[in-house]
Motif scaffolding. Sequence first.
Motif, PDB file in Angstrom:
ATOM      1  N   GLY A  85      42.082  37.707  41.318  1.00 28.72           N
ATOM      2  CA  GLY A  85      43.150  38.515  40.738  1.00 28.72           C
ATOM      3  C   GLY A  85      43.700  39.531  41.709  1.00 28.72           C
ATOM      4  N   SER A  86      42.829  40.206  42.466  1.00 30.33           N
ATOM      5  CA  SER A  86      43.299  41.230  43.406  1.00 30.33           C
ATOM      6  C   SER A  86      44.001  40.601  44.607  1.00 30.33           C
ATOM      7  CB  SER A  86      42.133  42.098  43.869  1.00 30.33           C
ATOM      8  OG  SER A  86      41.134  41.328  44.510  1.00 30.33           O
ATOM      9  N   LEU A  87      43.472  39.479  45.107  1.00 32.82           N
ATOM     10  CA  LEU A  87      44.128  38.807  46.235  1.00 32.82           C
ATOM     11  C   LEU A  87      45.498  38.265  45.830  1.00 32.82           C
ATOM     12  CD1 LEU A  87      41.094  36.907  47.795  1.00 32.82           C
ATOM     13  CD2 LEU A  87      42.466  38.668  48.924  1.00 32.82           C
ATOM     14  N   ILE A 139      31.378  28.863  34.867  1.00 35.08           N
ATOM     15  CA  ILE A 139      31.955  29.810  35.825  1.00 35.08           C
ATOM     16  C   ILE A 139      33.367  29.381  36.217  1.00 35.08           C
ATOM     17  CG2 ILE A 139      31.755  30.677  38.190  1.00 35.08           C
ATOM     18  CD1 ILE A 139      28.701  30.606  37.784  1.00 35.08           C
ATOM     19  N   VAL A 140      33.564  28.085  36.419  1.00 38.92           N
ATOM     20  CA  VAL A 140      34.900  27.575  36.763  1.00 38.92           C
ATOM     21  C   VAL A 140      35.895  27.898  35.656  1.00 38.92           C
ATOM     22  CG1 VAL A 140      36.249  25.469  37.130  1.00 38.92           C
ATOM     23  CG2 VAL A 140      34.048  25.748  38.280  1.00 38.92           C
ATOM     24  N   CYS A 144      39.261  31.199  35.320  1.00 42.83           N
ATOM     25  CA  CYS A 144      40.670  31.156  34.896  1.00 42.83           C
ATOM     26  C   CYS A 144      41.117  32.490  34.306  1.00 42.83           C
ATOM     27  CB  CYS A 144      40.884  30.040  33.882  1.00 42.83           C
ATOM     28  SG  CYS A 144      40.540  28.382  34.521  1.00 42.83           S
ATOM     29  N   GLY A 145      40.151  33.335  33.913  1.00 38.52           N
ATOM     30  CA  GLY A 145      40.497  34.676  33.456  1.00 38.52           C
ATOM     31  C   GLY A 145      41.083  35.539  34.538  1.00 38.52           C
ATOM     32  N   SER A 146      41.163  35.002  35.764  1.00 36.51           N
ATOM     33  CA  SER A 146      41.810  35.723  36.863  1.00 36.51           C
ATOM     34  C   SER A 146      43.266  36.033  36.545  1.00 36.51           C
ATOM     35  CB  SER A 146      41.734  34.899  38.150  1.00 36.51           C
ATOM     36  OG  SER A 146      40.405  34.575  38.472  1.00 36.51           O
ATOM     37  N   ILE A 147      43.865  35.234  35.676  1.00 41.72           N
ATOM     38  CA  ILE A 147      45.269  35.480  35.316  1.00 41.72           C
ATOM     39  C   ILE A 147      45.408  36.832  34.627  1.00 41.72           C
ATOM     40  CG2 ILE A 147      47.235  34.648  33.969  1.00 41.72           C
ATOM     41  CD1 ILE A 147      46.141  31.842  34.291  1.00 41.72           C
ATOM     42  N   PHE A 197      36.085  45.057  30.947  1.00 37.99           N
ATOM     43  CA  PHE A 197      36.654  44.256  29.859  1.00 37.99           C
ATOM     44  C   PHE A 197      36.245  42.785  29.983  1.00 37.99           C
ATOM     45  CE2 PHE A 197      40.169  47.565  29.531  1.00 37.99           C
ATOM     46  CZ  PHE A 197      39.634  48.124  28.387  1.00 37.99           C
ATOM     47  N   GLN A 198      36.337  42.249  31.193  1.00 42.20           N
ATOM     48  CA  GLN A 198      36.003  40.838  31.384  1.00 42.20           C
ATOM     49  C   GLN A 198      34.500  40.588  31.248  1.00 42.20           C
ATOM     50  OE1 GLN A 198      38.994  39.986  30.822  1.00 42.20           O
ATOM     51  NE2 GLN A 198      39.077  38.347  32.333  1.00 42.20           N
ATOM     52  N   THR A 199      33.681  41.556  31.625  1.00 39.78           N
ATOM     53  CA  THR A 199      32.229  41.414  31.440  1.00 39.78           C
ATOM     54  C   THR A 199      31.884  41.287  29.967  1.00 39.78           C
ATOM     55  OG1 THR A 199      31.711  42.657  33.460  1.00 39.78           O
ATOM     56  CG2 THR A 199      29.988  42.539  31.775  1.00 39.78           C
ATOM     57  N   MET A 200      32.486  42.129  29.139  1.00 41.66           N
ATOM     58  CA  MET A 200      32.212  42.060  27.701  1.00 41.66           C
ATOM     59  C   MET A 200      32.714  40.746  27.112  1.00 41.66           C
ATOM     60  SD  MET A 200      32.720  45.970  26.337  1.00 41.66           S
ATOM     61  CE  MET A 200      34.424  46.125  26.884  1.00 41.66           C
TER      62      MET A 200
END
Length: 272
Positions: A85-87, A139-140, A144-147, A197-200
């Motif tokens: 996400g950051s890249l 994990i793959v 996709c939550g990178s969006i 947020f994503q960890t939860m």
Amino acid sequence: MTKTRHILTSVVMVPLAGLMAVPFYYIVVNTFKTQEETANAPLALPEHWVFDNYTNVFQNTGIFQSFLNTVYVTAVSIFLMLAIGSLASFGRITGRSRVSKAIGGILVAAFVIPGQATLIPLYRMLVGVHLVDSLNGLIVIYACGSIFCYYLILGYMRTIPAELLEAARIDGAGPFRIYRTIVLPLIRPILVTVGVFQTMWVWNDFITPNVFISSEDQQTLVLQVYSAVGQFTTDWPSFMTLTVIVLIPMVIFFIFMQRHIVSGLVNGSVKG
């Protein structure tokens, strides 16, 4: 006026907090009861406090293996989501080509599609690469939550002065060095906020593991909770006990990280 506002806030928030605490009380208090007492008086305090439920859970379930599975999936997934996400956000603010804009438009379309609508295509794709019933397959999917991370980080990253990045380029810094030494330290608050947020989400997710995981040794903690639900009967004390065990790490995690969540959101709203 300020005192009146504080009183009104307390009058509203205290009952709401009490209402939100009722489900948690319901779950915790029933972990110390027998099945019969749970059915007869679910909201009452136990007549005789029973601690065997916790002992039975640790002895008769694969809770330790499920905990390690969940930690592994969560840690690697969050790292990938934040990195990608950051890249992607950095590439979006530094790249002005039509290709980057087109990719941004594709991500918008992907973002609005419900994840449940893609479960069958995802399953078929993972079958093709032999990642079904695998933690790496989870994990793959979570990557996709990178969006979601991309959009939150992008809005925050746009507050970085363009002159700062341009000065680094003039000094001879390459894109990766600019990203690593300048951008990453500046966007740390939003990285922490998004990471929480994503960890939860990953820790508490049920649908994805339930669809893609079938082996007991690959189960996550949430699937262990579901294992207490039978076809005809449910072991409610075990179900509640497993639920508490799953919730405790996230409650502790959220308590320690809530300050960073607030600071990340506030900083992102006042910059620029």
